[in-house]
Motif scaffolding. Structure first.
Motif, PDB file in Angstrom:
ATOM      1  N   TYR A 147      46.280  69.939  54.116  1.00 18.61           N
ATOM      2  CA  TYR A 147      44.930  69.472  54.437  1.00 18.61           C
ATOM      3  C   TYR A 147      44.701  68.055  53.919  1.00 18.61           C
ATOM      4  O   TYR A 147      45.177  67.676  52.844  1.00 18.61           O
ATOM      5  CB  TYR A 147      43.884  70.430  53.839  1.00 18.61           C
ATOM      6  N   LYS A 148      43.958  67.271  54.691  1.00 14.29           N
ATOM      7  CA  LYS A 148      43.601  65.913  54.300  1.00 14.29           C
ATOM      8  C   LYS A 148      42.269  65.929  53.553  1.00 14.29           C
ATOM      9  O   LYS A 148      41.502  66.882  53.659  1.00 14.29           O
ATOM     10  CB  LYS A 148      43.521  65.006  55.520  1.00 14.29           C
ATOM     11  N   ASP A 174      47.198  66.655  51.234  1.00 10.32           N
ATOM     12  CA  ASP A 174      47.913  65.605  51.959  1.00 10.32           C
ATOM     13  C   ASP A 174      47.405  64.225  51.538  1.00 10.32           C
ATOM     14  O   ASP A 174      46.649  63.572  52.249  1.00 10.32           O
ATOM     15  CB  ASP A 174      47.737  65.819  53.462  1.00 10.32           C
ATOM     16  N   VAL A 175      47.847  63.796  50.359  1.00 10.51           N
ATOM     17  CA  VAL A 175      47.453  62.488  49.841  1.00 10.51           C
ATOM     18  C   VAL A 175      48.552  61.989  48.901  1.00 10.51           C
ATOM     19  O   VAL A 175      49.151  62.783  48.167  1.00 10.51           O
ATOM     20  CB  VAL A 175      46.095  62.571  49.087  1.00 10.51           C
TER      21      VAL A 175
END
Length: 346
Positions: free
Chosen positions: A296-297, A232-233
């Motif tokens: 996921y971050k 998640d970027v």
């Protein structure tokens, strides 16, 4: 005594008046009909296609019906990799081009796909179009540049979790562009070349372990069926170009050329790209709602490690730009300034 006009002189006067009236009429009314073949390699249901059709419909209206178009989606006229040459050679009159599909051919444009530059697709489209116009005539001299655009930022989608640059070592990755491919190679991964329509098959057969892709298209191309982990970027964007066959443009009347020019602007780039940007942005929530998927971050340290890992890719890009006689710092500074202007800088 005043002379009376002869029938001959009166007829001449009427003829002159008719000629003047014709000259004053819109030039478009006298233009020869032109039909354009528009080629798009994404599937028919992709949001880019209706936007391109709306663009063509507006051209028809603005040209008083003298310029019409037929849109061919789904690689009907040729493979995704070939679209620049298709526009050059007249196989298509307008073609949807991913410059990153041909490594080394368009080094200036490749700078736009360096990691961690773009925050969004809408302003990002205006930014890349306004920036690239100063370079397009030289770098894409075989075609008539219409406009450039980007999708909403994409990221890694994989069979295994990728959190730090070292996780790429030994992986087979389908990169979105040649610039992203340089990053993969520098991290010890292997690039697997595949166009977007071919990507699911590559992943399904195990030819690739991961892909860099925007969020909405993961579902559109069925890739969500073969990958489970999603970073998640806003890692990168893919720059695209909508370009025209130069001879087709040259064969148009002056009035028709003006209609095309009026539809090859930064404003039209944004209009065409916005539905796609919205679609990709919305894909994040769709993936999150599916069971079996993990989004996921990254921690601040992990994110910083990725930024450092992108350094060699930028150095490689700078070398390629120097080879074509441009100053890479000036090129990149210009792009970053455009991103700030259009509120799309990370």
């Amino acid at each position: 005594m005043r002379k009376t006009s002869s029938p001959f002189s009166l007829n001449r006067l009427l003829a002159c008046a008719a000629t003047l009236a014709l000259a004053a009429a819109p030039a478009l009314a006298q233009d020869k009909p032109v039909q354009l073949k528009l080629s798009s390699w994404v599937p028919a249901q992709h949001p880019l296609n209706p936007a391109l059709q709306a663009w063509a419909d507006d051209i028809k209206k603005a040209s008083n019906g003298t310029i019409t178009a037929i849109l061919f989606p789904s690689e009907q006229l040729g493979k995704a990799f070939d679209h620049y040459d298709m526009a050059r050679d007249g196989i298509a009159d307008f073609a949807y081009i991913n410059p990153g599909y041909q490594p080394g051919r368009f080094p200036i444009m490749a700078g736009a796909s360096l990691p961690f530059l773009f925050a969004n697709g809408k302003g990002g489209t205006a930014a890349i179009d306004a920036w690239y116009r100063q370079y397009a005539a030289k770098e894409m001299k075989d075609v008539k540049f219409c406009f450039a655009f980007v999708h909403d930022p994409g990221t890694f989608h994989a069979r295994k979790k990728i959190t730090v640059p070292g996780d790429v070592k030994g992986l087979k990755v389908r990169p979105a562009t040649s610039t992203v491919g340089q990053l993969i190679t520098s991290l010890g991964g292997t690039n697997v070349q595949a166009s977007a329509p071919e990507s699911r098959d590559m992943l399904e057969r195990g030819v690739a372990d991961a892909i860099t892709f925007p969020w909405g298209s993961i579902g559109l191309f069925g890739i969500d069926k073969v990958v489970s982990y999603h970073m998640d970027v806003p890692l990168y964007v893919t720059p695209f170009v909508w370009a025209m066959n130069q001879s087709k443009y040259d064969g148009m009347s002056a009035a028709q050329k003006k209609v095309i020019d009026d539809h090859c602007t930064t404003e039209w780039a944004e209009k065409v790209a916005t539905p796609w940007a919205d679609f990709e942005y919305g894909g994040h929530a769709k993936i999150a709602s599916q069971p079996g998927h993990e989004i996921y971050k990254l921690t601040p340290d992990q994110l910083e490690a990725w930024r450092k890992a992108a350094g060699p890719s930028e150095a490689q890009w700078a070398d390629s730009v120097k080879k074509v006689g441009q100053d890479p710092k000036a090129v990149m500074d210009s792009l970053k300034a455009s991103l700030v202007k259009y509120k799309s800088a990370l």
